[in-house]
Scaffold this motif. Structure first.
Motif, PDB file in Angstrom:
ATOM      1  N   UNK A 111      22.980  45.677  45.437  1.00 54.53           N
ATOM      2  CA  UNK A 111      23.001  44.709  44.341  1.00 54.53           C
ATOM      3  C   UNK A 111      24.423  44.185  44.251  1.00 54.53           C
ATOM      4  N   UNK A 112      24.643  43.146  43.465  1.00 53.98           N
ATOM      5  CA  UNK A 112      26.017  42.675  43.297  1.00 53.98           C
ATOM      6  C   UNK A 112      26.861  43.830  42.776  1.00 53.98           C
ATOM      7  N   UNK A 113      27.989  44.094  43.432  1.00 51.59           N
ATOM      8  CA  UNK A 113      28.794  45.278  43.130  1.00 51.59           C
ATOM      9  C   UNK A 113      30.164  44.883  42.600  1.00 51.59           C
ATOM     10  N   UNK A 114      30.439  45.262  41.356  1.00 50.19           N
ATOM     11  CA  UNK A 114      31.784  45.093  40.809  1.00 50.19           C
ATOM     12  C   UNK A 114      32.728  46.075  41.479  1.00 50.19           C
ATOM     13  N   UNK A 115      33.958  45.636  41.671  1.00 50.67           N
ATOM     14  CA  UNK A 115      35.009  46.539  42.139  1.00 50.67           C
ATOM     15  C   UNK A 115      36.038  46.664  41.018  1.00 50.67           C
ATOM     16  N   UNK A 116      36.273  47.911  40.581  1.00 57.76           N
ATOM     17  CA  UNK A 116      37.134  48.172  39.432  1.00 57.76           C
ATOM     18  C   UNK A 116      38.445  48.819  39.881  1.00 57.76           C
ATOM     19  N   UNK A 117      39.500  48.609  39.109  1.00 55.80           N
ATOM     20  CA  UNK A 117      40.781  49.236  39.421  1.00 55.80           C
ATOM     21  C   UNK A 117      40.782  50.696  38.989  1.00 55.80           C
ATOM     22  N   UNK A 118      39.944  51.044  38.030  1.00 56.84           N
ATOM     23  CA  UNK A 118      39.803  52.426  37.570  1.00 56.84           C
ATOM     24  C   UNK A 118      38.319  52.751  37.448  1.00 56.84           C
ATOM     25  N   UNK A 119      37.939  54.032  37.583  1.00 53.65           N
ATOM     26  CA  UNK A 119      36.517  54.413  37.544  1.00 53.65           C
ATOM     27  C   UNK A 119      35.978  54.486  36.117  1.00 53.65           C
ATOM     28  N   UNK A 120      35.754  53.328  35.524  1.00 52.42           N
ATOM     29  CA  UNK A 120      35.250  53.257  34.156  1.00 52.42           C
ATOM     30  C   UNK A 120      34.626  51.898  33.899  1.00 52.42           C
ATOM     31  N   UNK A 121      33.676  51.857  32.960  1.00 54.04           N
ATOM     32  CA  UNK A 121      33.061  50.601  32.529  1.00 54.04           C
ATOM     33  C   UNK A 121      33.861  49.941  31.410  1.00 54.04           C
ATOM     34  N   UNK A 122      34.833  50.651  30.849  1.00 54.00           N
ATOM     35  CA  UNK A 122      35.601  50.141  29.714  1.00 54.00           C
ATOM     36  C   UNK A 122      36.318  48.853  30.096  1.00 54.00           C
ATOM     37  N   UNK A 123      36.292  47.882  29.194  1.00 49.15           N
ATOM     38  CA  UNK A 123      36.988  46.618  29.412  1.00 49.15           C
ATOM     39  C   UNK A 123      38.326  46.640  28.697  1.00 49.15           C
ATOM     40  N   UNK A 124      39.385  46.215  29.384  1.00 48.67           N
ATOM     41  CA  UNK A 124      40.723  46.134  28.803  1.00 48.67           C
ATOM     42  C   UNK A 124      41.255  44.714  28.963  1.00 48.67           C
ATOM     43  N   UNK A 125      41.915  44.225  27.919  1.00 48.35           N
ATOM     44  CA  UNK A 125      42.403  42.848  27.919  1.00 48.35           C
ATOM     45  C   UNK A 125      43.877  42.781  27.551  1.00 48.35           C
ATOM     46  N   UNK A 126      44.584  41.798  28.110  1.00 47.53           N
ATOM     47  CA  UNK A 126      45.987  41.587  27.759  1.00 47.53           C
ATOM     48  C   UNK A 126      46.120  41.013  26.357  1.00 47.53           C
ATOM     49  N   UNK A 127      45.131  40.212  25.954  1.00 44.78           N
ATOM     50  CA  UNK A 127      45.137  39.603  24.630  1.00 44.78           C
ATOM     51  C   UNK A 127      43.949  40.132  23.834  1.00 44.78           C
ATOM     52  N   UNK A 128      44.097  40.185  22.535  1.00 45.67           N
ATOM     53  CA  UNK A 128      43.051  40.721  21.669  1.00 45.67           C
ATOM     54  C   UNK A 128      41.761  39.919  21.822  1.00 45.67           C
TER      55      UNK A 128
END
Length: 454
Positions: free
Chosen positions: A148-165
């Motif tokens: 299936x379409x596969x995301x590649x993450x920089x860390x092993x987590x589903x958590x989303x992190x943003x530079x701006x709120x």
């Protein structure tokens, strides 16, 4: 004295929210459907084909494209030829790669999905899940394809992190995304058993194990090296398990390549990775002929225009979020249809081409526009500013035009700030887009004229 105490208490209560308040998210505005100086006719490939001096001339033949790709692979860290990287790999190499990604993130000021700063304990948990102590001195490489379409993450987590709120469009943990059947090398599993660290030909990161099918090395090599294949030429194409097209597999984006097993009326029979009661394996699947082409297309301006405009208005997706594309993956998918293997990020893509001109800080926007029209070649010229890359379409009445996948245009709001007009799609614009912002027009920030030819 009592009144003073109440006054101080009131100040403390009023001040508390101010001390704890997080930065507010930016206000966003919607851009017009037609950008400034763009006509409706300019949104069709035929408009640009008719203006091109030789739309059907071959820009590079198959052998020249092979040489072009080889020159890209020579630059360390740009594009790898995966079949040459089978066998074993040093555990320290993988450990260092994982730590490099984590250290990059740890040094950033990031917010979670609620707009709150990330505590140090978050990184402790991520570090533990990376399972670094379990990495041996020598790793036996495993071979995988996404089912299936596969995301590649920089860390092993589903958590989303943003530079701006609350800046949900830009998840800093998202590294890239890969279509069904993309060859991957897998090195290591996370402690929770949900993630695998591995590499594609262009980037490394963490994949969900549930998205992967593992093969023996020979089957994996044969899958990507077969001379009988089709390449997706639709913006996105549906894949099916059955000829009657009732059992849906998923979608693949333009430029994806699949081994060709045969043909039926109106359909190609292709090889797809599956996981079922028979295990992890390759099985036949189906795609409509209108969505694919046998082998790569001839590299001509006509074909570049035709394919580039099939993705017009497709959504922007930072690092391929939600299976969409950003500026560099848009170009990578487009030129994959000709067998050209561009790197993942815009800076490396710019280096891939033959530099016809390097802009200096002394050139005005109008002078740059004139230089581009003189030295740029429509349909094969990449134009990059830091953080963004575009494709040169040609000129109209002395004004250069580009097609690109972009998130927003900035327009001056006050003497010290811009307002953001969200575009969020593949668009045609002139090179003066952004001329009403504090930073000035985009062409003022282009670094070079890069030609995708030998």
């Amino acid at each position: 004295m009592k009144h003073i105490k109440y006054y101080l208490l009131a100040l403390m209560l009023l001040g508390a929210p101010l001390l704890m308040a997080q930065p507010k998210p930016e206000t966003l505005y919607t851009s017009p459907l037609l950008l400034e100086n763009v006509s409706q006719a300019m949104l069709r490939p035929g408009y640009w084909i008719s203006r091109h001096p030789s739309p059907d001339a071959i820009i590079m033949n198959d052998k020249e494209i092979e040489s072009f790709n080889a020159s890209i692979r020579k630059r360390r860290g740009s594009v790898s030829h995966l079949p040459n990287l089978t066998g074993n790999i040093s555990g320290n190499t993988i450990r260092n790669g994982i730590n490099q990604g984590l250290n990059l993130l740890k040094n950033m000021r990031l917010f979670d999905e609620k707009g709150e700063r990330i505590p140090s304990s978050f990184w402790n948990n991520i570090q533990a899940n990376c399972n670094l102590k379990a990495i041996p001195g020598t790793i036996k490489i495993r071979y995988a394809l996404p089912l299936a379409f596969a995301d590649q993450r920089i860390a092993p987590t589903e958590v989303q992190l943003n530079k701006k709120v609350l800046d949900y469009e830009f998840d800093e943990l998202q590294n890239s995304g890969f279509d069904i059947g993309t060859p991957l090398l897998i090195y290591h599993n996370s402690a929770d058993g949900k993630w695998a660290y591995g590499s594609s030909a262009i980037t490394s990161g963490w994949f969900r194990l549930s998205d992967l099918v593992f093969l023996d090395v020979q089957s994996w090599k044969d899958y990507q090296q077969t001379q009988d294949f089709v390449v997706i030429t639709a913006a996105q194409a549906d894949l099916w398990k059955d000829a009657s097209r009732t059992d849906y597999v998923g979608a693949a984006r333009m430029g994806s390549r699949f081994p060709l097993l045969g043909e039926e009326e109106g359909k190609y029979i292709i090889s797809l990775p599956v996981r079922d009661e028979e295990g992890q394996r390759l099985a036949s699947g189906y795609i409509l002929k209108q969505d694919a082409h046998p082998k790569y297309l001839p590299y001509t301006a006509r074909n570049v225009y035709e394919l580039a405009f099939r993705m017009l208005n497709m959504p922007y997706g930072w690092a391929d979020t939600n299976g969409n594309t950003d500026c560099s993956s848009y170009l990578r998918q487009l030129f994959s249809c000709f067998g050209i293997i561009l790197p993942r990020n815009s800076a490396e893509q710019e280096k891939s081409g033959k530099i016809a001109h390097r802009f200096t800080g002394k050139e005005s926007a109008n002078a740059r526009n004139e230089t581009l029209i003189k030295k740029g070649k429509p349909a094969l010229t990449l134009l990059r500013r830091p953080g963004h890359i575009t494709l040169y379409l040609g000129s109209v009445d002395g004004r250069a035009y580009i097609i690109h996948n972009t998130w927003a245009e900035r327009v001056k709001d006050t003497n010290s700030s811009n307002k953001i007009q969200v575009i969020n799609r593949v668009v045609v614009s002139d090179v003066f887009i952004g001329n009403k912002s504090l930073q000035g027009p985009m062409i003022q920030h282009f670094t070079s004229i890069s030609l995708l030819e030998l």
